[in-house]
Design a protein around this motif. Structure first.
Motif, PDB file in Angstrom:
ATOM      1  N   SER A   1       0.829  -1.205   0.000  1.00 48.84           N
ATOM      2  CA  SER A   1       0.000   0.000   0.000  1.00 48.84           C
ATOM      3  C   SER A   1       0.861   1.252   0.000  1.00 48.84           C
ATOM      4  O   SER A   1       0.367   2.341  -0.107  1.00 48.84           O
ATOM      5  CB  SER A   1      -0.925  -0.002   1.212  1.00 48.84           C
TER       6      SER A   1
ATOM      7  N   PRO B   1     -13.919  -1.426   4.885  1.00 48.59           N
ATOM      8  CA  PRO B   1     -12.541  -0.938   4.823  1.00 48.59           C
ATOM      9  C   PRO B   1     -11.923  -0.885   6.225  1.00 48.59           C
ATOM     10  O   PRO B   1     -12.563  -0.406   7.165  1.00 48.59           O
ATOM     11  CB  PRO B   1     -12.705   0.465   4.236  1.00 48.59           C
TER      12      PRO B   1
ATOM     13  N   GLU C   1      -6.333  -2.770   5.061  1.00 50.82           N
ATOM     14  CA  GLU C   1      -6.882  -3.619   3.999  1.00 50.82           C
ATOM     15  C   GLU C   1      -8.404  -3.513   3.963  1.00 50.82           C
ATOM     16  O   GLU C   1      -8.999  -2.830   4.780  1.00 50.82           O
ATOM     17  CB  GLU C   1      -6.453  -5.076   4.183  1.00 50.82           C
TER      18      GLU C   1
ATOM     19  N   LYS D   1      -5.694  -2.333   0.495  1.00 48.07           N
ATOM     20  CA  LYS D   1      -6.495  -1.165   0.887  1.00 48.07           C
ATOM     21  C   LYS D   1      -6.928  -0.315  -0.315  1.00 48.07           C
ATOM     22  O   LYS D   1      -8.056   0.155  -0.386  1.00 48.07           O
ATOM     23  CB  LYS D   1      -5.688  -0.305   1.859  1.00 48.07           C
TER      24      LYS D   1
END
Length: 569
Positions: free
Chosen positions: A166, A205, A209, A228
């Motif tokens: 991410s 959410p 992630e 995510k």
């Protein structure tokens, strides 16, 4: 000679394949001990270092069949569409594909000659036999229950396309709701959930992630974890599917997905969608409304014989009010539709006001509420009273205005059916009084109140019989005056129930039918506890008692009954 004809052929095929030499062949043939199929496999693998799959290939060639490596096959929701899973498990076969009009089926036992014919009769398609290892097929069934495959390829694609890290790798503009994998993922989530028997899909959410959870038989379970950055694109895709504003991320929105438009599969289902802004991004909850699933007949909903007789009498009255109460997801809608289906004849006019319309029934005139333009339950009810109906269904009584018109309709010659959010039948009276309805209006219009819940059914295949002791015995004797052998869920479960010990759900009901004493009690504005005593004297079984009657009948377990409804005080 110790080696049988088939075993000899297997050894010869291994020589042809270059896995054994002539010397090793002669050693095997010259062995004095008898080598059955399994013993030969073991010997070849341990002493001659031949792999399990090589043994399978040789065996298949000896029997003139094609070998199939089941361990590489990925189970999916479509695997058992044509041949039921129980049948496959019982006979150790696995449908692995289709070529043209022919089904490819992996068999563990190649000598089972009647099975291909049975499968052909069942599916109407010719069967091509493939040979697989029994161990691999058994393992597939064991693992297939633990986690249904079907996402790995899409998640992998998302990983390749969008990166799992991410930090740094991924820019917001890289992930869009029109990306191929995102479209595929959203469809796959819905399809997989439907085949797994899910009632609600949660897309949530988290900080690092996105988690996808399914509610199956009333219990939520995690299904999938996604990077995510995929979250906003997945939510946007779901919003596009139900024509919502994808730019509005600060307000909750409601919509509906007509899934037939987005899938090539023959799935006629709608989803009721609700989005909400949460602390780590937008979350979505989707309720699956299966249009192929028709309403169940009333006897299949779990009504006891006594309650069923009383309830049928109520829905056949010319006028009055029938109320159903219970929390969200307690099966109220299904009971209402089943009741309407039973009284739905050409000589009866039925109007329904719903938000949203969950199932469309032939012969019913259903109206979808639209609060933004002022079409509420109250306005719909007013309109219905001028439309000459015999039976009116109102999705929910939420406010004083709706309650007032509903009572009025019930008093003026209409049968009115609706729902309320209360815990049990007697407290419903208090709820109506709190809304400002006069007690005498309630007592003169009310026919019955039905409180209900859904309990998980214990799996018939692996349930275990026990003798209740101590506190368990006490609970049963106090509530229903009976104690005897009952069932508990198998903690390990079995393939049929997916290892949970429970499969399917059954309704429990508290049916409070009005009588003279109860009407008197309502007029005197007695407390709910007093009304409950009066109703029980009139023959009402409480939710707790009904749940224990289901335990007595072996439909569920005592643990599930107590977890669903607490014991009566």
């Amino acid at each position: 000679m110790p080696l049988g004809k088939i075993q000899l052929q297997i050894v010869s095929k291994l020589v042809e394949m270059g896995r054994l030499d002539e010397e090793q062949r002669n050693t095997l043939i010259g062995r004095p001990d008898d080598l059955s199929g399994e013993a030969l496999d073991k010997l070849l693998q341990e002493d001659f270092k031949i792999t399990a799959f090589q043994c399978l290939v040789a065996k298949a060639r000896a029997l003139n069949l094609s070998p199939y490596n089941v361990s590489r096959y990925r189970l999916s929701a479509q695997t058992f569409e044509r041949i039921p899973q129980e049948f496959c498990q019982e006979n150790l076969v696995l449908p692995v594909g289709q070529v043209g009009d022919m089904l490819l089926v992996a068999f563990a036992n190649p000598f089972e000659v009647t099975l291909p014919t049975k499968i052909q009769e069942m599916t109407g398609k010719p069967v091509v036999r493939l040979l697989a290892r029994e161990k691999d097929i058994r393992e597939k069934f064991a693992k297939g229950q633990e986690k249904s495959a079907g996402f790995d390829d899409v998640v992998q694609q998302i990983g390749v396309e969008f990166g799992h890290e991410s930090d740094g790798e991924l820019k917001d503009e890289d992930v869009t709701e029109e990306s191929g994998p995102i479209i595929q993922l959203s469809n796959r989530i819905i399809e997989d959930a439907y085949f797994a028997g899910t009632s609600d899909i949660h897309v949530e959410p988290q900080e690092k992630e996105v988690i996808v959870r399914y509610r199956i038989d009333g219990v939520c379970m995690e299904k999938l974890r996604l990077p995510k950055k995929v979250g906003p694109a997945l939510v946007a895709r779901l919003k596009i599917m139900c024509n919502l504003d994808i730019a509005e991320r600060r307000l909750p929105q409601d919509g509906r997905i007509i899934f037939k438009q987005y899938t090539k599969k023959n799935l006629d289902l709608d989803l009721r969608v609700s989005t909400a802004p949460l602390n780590h991004g937008e979350g979505v909850v989707m309720r699956i409304l299966d249009k192929q699933k028709t309403t169940l007949p009333l006897p299949a909903l779990g009504f006891s014989q006594e309650n069923l007789t009383k309830y049928r009498e109520c829905i056949r009255q010319p006028y009055g009010m029938i109320l159903h109460c219970g929390p969200t997801g307690s099966g109220k809608s299904m009971t209402l539709y089943s009741a309407l289906n039973e009284v739905n004849t050409p000589d009866v006019v039925i109007r329904t006001a719903e938000d949203p319309i969950e199932y469309t029934l032939p012969g019913l005139n259903q109206m979808q509420m639209h609060r933004q333009i002022g079409l509420t339950f109250a306005t719909a009810l007013r309109a219905f009273l001028r439309q000459d109906p015999d039976i009116i269904l109102v999705g929910e009584i939420r406010d004083k205005e709706t309650a007032g018109i509903a009572v009025e309709a019930a008093l003026t010659g209409h049968l009115l059916i609706s729902t309320l959010h209360t815990n049990d039948a007697p407290t419903t009276i208090g709820r109506l009084t709190d809304m400002g309805i006069e007690s005498f209006m309630i007592s003169s219009s009310l026919l019955c109140v039905c409180a209900q819940r859904l309990m998980r059914r214990v799996c018939k295949t692996c349930r275990q019989q026990i003798e209740p002791m101590g506190r368990e015995k006490e609970i049963l004797e106090k509530a229903i005056g009976w104690s005897g052998p009952i069932f508990k869920a198998n903690p390990k479960g079995c393939p049929k129930c997916g290892g949970s010990g429970y499969k399917g759900r059954v309704g429990i009901h508290e049916l409070m039918v009005t009588n003279d004493e109860l009407v008197d009690g309502i007029n005197k504005q007695l407390e709910a506890a007093e009304l409950k005593k009066i109703a029980m004297r009139g023959g009402m079984k409480t939710l707790h008692q009904d749940s224990l009657l289901k335990v007595k009948d072996g439909l569920t377990t005592l643990e599930e009954a107590i977890a669903t409804v607490p014991p009566d005080m």
